[in-house]
Design a protein around this motif. Structure first.
Motif, PDB file in Angstrom:
ATOM      1  N   GLY A  28       0.889   7.180   9.356  1.00 53.18           N
ATOM      2  CA  GLY A  28       1.312   6.088  10.228  1.00 53.18           C
ATOM      3  C   GLY A  28       0.130   5.386  10.865  1.00 53.18           C
ATOM      4  N   THR A  29      -0.838   6.169  11.321  1.00 51.37           N
ATOM      5  CA  THR A  29      -2.047   5.591  11.903  1.00 51.37           C
ATOM      6  C   THR A  29      -2.824   4.803  10.858  1.00 51.37           C
ATOM      7  OG1 THR A  29      -2.156   7.442  13.430  1.00 51.37           O
ATOM      8  CG2 THR A  29      -4.141   6.138  13.185  1.00 51.37           C
ATOM      9  N   GLU A  46      -6.723 -14.608  -0.344  1.00 47.80           N
ATOM     10  CA  GLU A  46      -7.028 -13.649  -1.398  1.00 47.80           C
ATOM     11  C   GLU A  46      -5.808 -12.821  -1.797  1.00 47.80           C
ATOM     12  OE1 GLU A  46     -10.322 -11.285  -0.104  1.00 47.80           O
ATOM     13  OE2 GLU A  46     -11.516 -13.034   0.427  1.00 47.80           O
ATOM     14  N   ALA A  47      -4.758 -12.874  -0.997  1.00 44.83           N
ATOM     15  CA  ALA A  47      -3.519 -12.151  -1.291  1.00 44.83           C
ATOM     16  C   ALA A  47      -2.354 -13.038  -0.867  1.00 44.83           C
ATOM     17  CB  ALA A  47      -3.481 -10.820  -0.549  1.00 44.83           C
ATOM     18  N   ARG A  48      -1.173 -12.715  -1.390  1.00 42.22           N
ATOM     19  CA  ARG A  48       0.006 -13.527  -1.070  1.00 42.22           C
ATOM     20  C   ARG A  48       1.112 -12.709  -0.408  1.00 42.22           C
ATOM     21  NH1 ARG A  48       2.187 -15.944  -6.216  1.00 42.22           N
ATOM     22  NH2 ARG A  48       1.848 -13.828  -6.927  1.00 42.22           N
ATOM     23  N   ASN A  49       0.744 -11.676   0.338  1.00 45.24           N
ATOM     24  CA  ASN A  49       1.773 -10.794   0.897  1.00 45.24           C
ATOM     25  C   ASN A  49       1.561 -10.476   2.376  1.00 45.24           C
ATOM     26  OD1 ASN A  49      -0.524  -9.353   0.420  1.00 45.24           O
ATOM     27  ND2 ASN A  49       0.504  -7.583  -0.466  1.00 45.24           N
ATOM     28  N   PRO A  50       1.466 -11.479   3.246  1.00 49.91           N
ATOM     29  CA  PRO A  50       1.283 -11.143   4.663  1.00 49.91           C
ATOM     30  C   PRO A  50       2.493 -10.445   5.269  1.00 49.91           C
ATOM     31  CG  PRO A  50       1.697 -13.477   4.424  1.00 49.91           C
ATOM     32  CD  PRO A  50       1.528 -12.916   3.034  1.00 49.91           C
ATOM     33  N   GLY A  51       3.667 -10.750   4.757  1.00 54.24           N
ATOM     34  CA  GLY A  51       4.872 -10.096   5.275  1.00 54.24           C
ATOM     35  C   GLY A  51       4.899  -8.618   4.962  1.00 54.24           C
ATOM     36  N   GLN A  52       4.444  -8.253   3.792  1.00 56.64           N
ATOM     37  CA  GLN A  52       4.417  -6.843   3.421  1.00 56.64           C
ATOM     38  C   GLN A  52       3.425  -6.074   4.289  1.00 56.64           C
ATOM     39  OE1 GLN A  52       3.726  -6.245  -0.722  1.00 56.64           O
ATOM     40  NE2 GLN A  52       4.115  -4.051  -0.625  1.00 56.64           N
ATOM     41  N   LEU A  54       2.680  -6.846   7.369  1.00 52.39           N
ATOM     42  CA  LEU A  54       3.321  -6.736   8.682  1.00 52.39           C
ATOM     43  C   LEU A  54       4.357  -5.617   8.692  1.00 52.39           C
ATOM     44  CD1 LEU A  54       3.729  -7.788  11.547  1.00 52.39           C
ATOM     45  CD2 LEU A  54       5.387  -9.409  10.610  1.00 52.39           C
ATOM     46  N   VAL A  55       5.133  -5.534   7.638  1.00 51.87           N
ATOM     47  CA  VAL A  55       6.127  -4.462   7.541  1.00 51.87           C
ATOM     48  C   VAL A  55       5.430  -3.101   7.506  1.00 51.87           C
ATOM     49  CG1 VAL A  55       7.879  -3.439   6.029  1.00 51.87           C
ATOM     50  CG2 VAL A  55       7.912  -5.880   6.497  1.00 51.87           C
ATOM     51  N   GLY A  56       4.275  -3.012   6.860  1.00 50.24           N
ATOM     52  CA  GLY A  56       3.505  -1.769   6.851  1.00 50.24           C
ATOM     53  C   GLY A  56       3.066  -1.366   8.241  1.00 50.24           C
ATOM     54  N   GLY A  60       4.522   1.877   9.963  1.00 53.58           N
ATOM     55  CA  GLY A  60       3.503   2.856  10.320  1.00 53.58           C
ATOM     56  C   GLY A  60       3.555   3.211  11.788  1.00 53.58           C
ATOM     57  N   ALA A  61       3.750   2.200  12.628  1.00 56.30           N
ATOM     58  CA  ALA A  61       3.851   2.469  14.068  1.00 56.30           C
ATOM     59  C   ALA A  61       5.089   3.305  14.383  1.00 56.30           C
ATOM     60  CB  ALA A  61       3.873   1.158  14.842  1.00 56.30           C
ATOM     61  N   ALA A  62       6.197   2.964  13.742  1.00 55.78           N
ATOM     62  CA  ALA A  62       7.424   3.731  13.968  1.00 55.78           C
ATOM     63  C   ALA A  62       7.248   5.170  13.493  1.00 55.78           C
ATOM     64  CB  ALA A  62       8.599   3.071  13.255  1.00 55.78           C
TER      65      ALA A  62
END
Length: 74
Positions: A28-29, A46-52, A54-56, A60-62
């Protein structure tokens, strides 16, 4: 299920989650630490997945919070 294996399985089902909280806390950390790096990579194009990313961070925090709660309970 025979009567002799039931206590063994019940004991494992109680002890195993209590033994895995350090791994959950570490992962998680790690997710919280690497998520912003992923979002920065997406912001640079350089990548197209900012939402993924954010979900990580959120998952991870949860997971880290739940691992800490399990550590105090177990």
């Amino acid at each position: 299920m025979s009567g002799s294996t039931r206590p063994l399985l019940e004991s494992a089902s109680v002890r195993l989650p209590g033994a895995l909280w350090p791994l959950a806390l570490f992962l998680g950390t790690l997710a919280v630490a690497l998520g912003p790096a992923g979002r920065a990579t997406a912001a640079r194009g350089e990548a197209r997945n900012p939402g993924q990313a954010l979900v990580g961070v959120v998952c991870g925090a949860a997971g880290a919070v739940l691992a800490l709660l399990l550590a105090f309970i177990a």
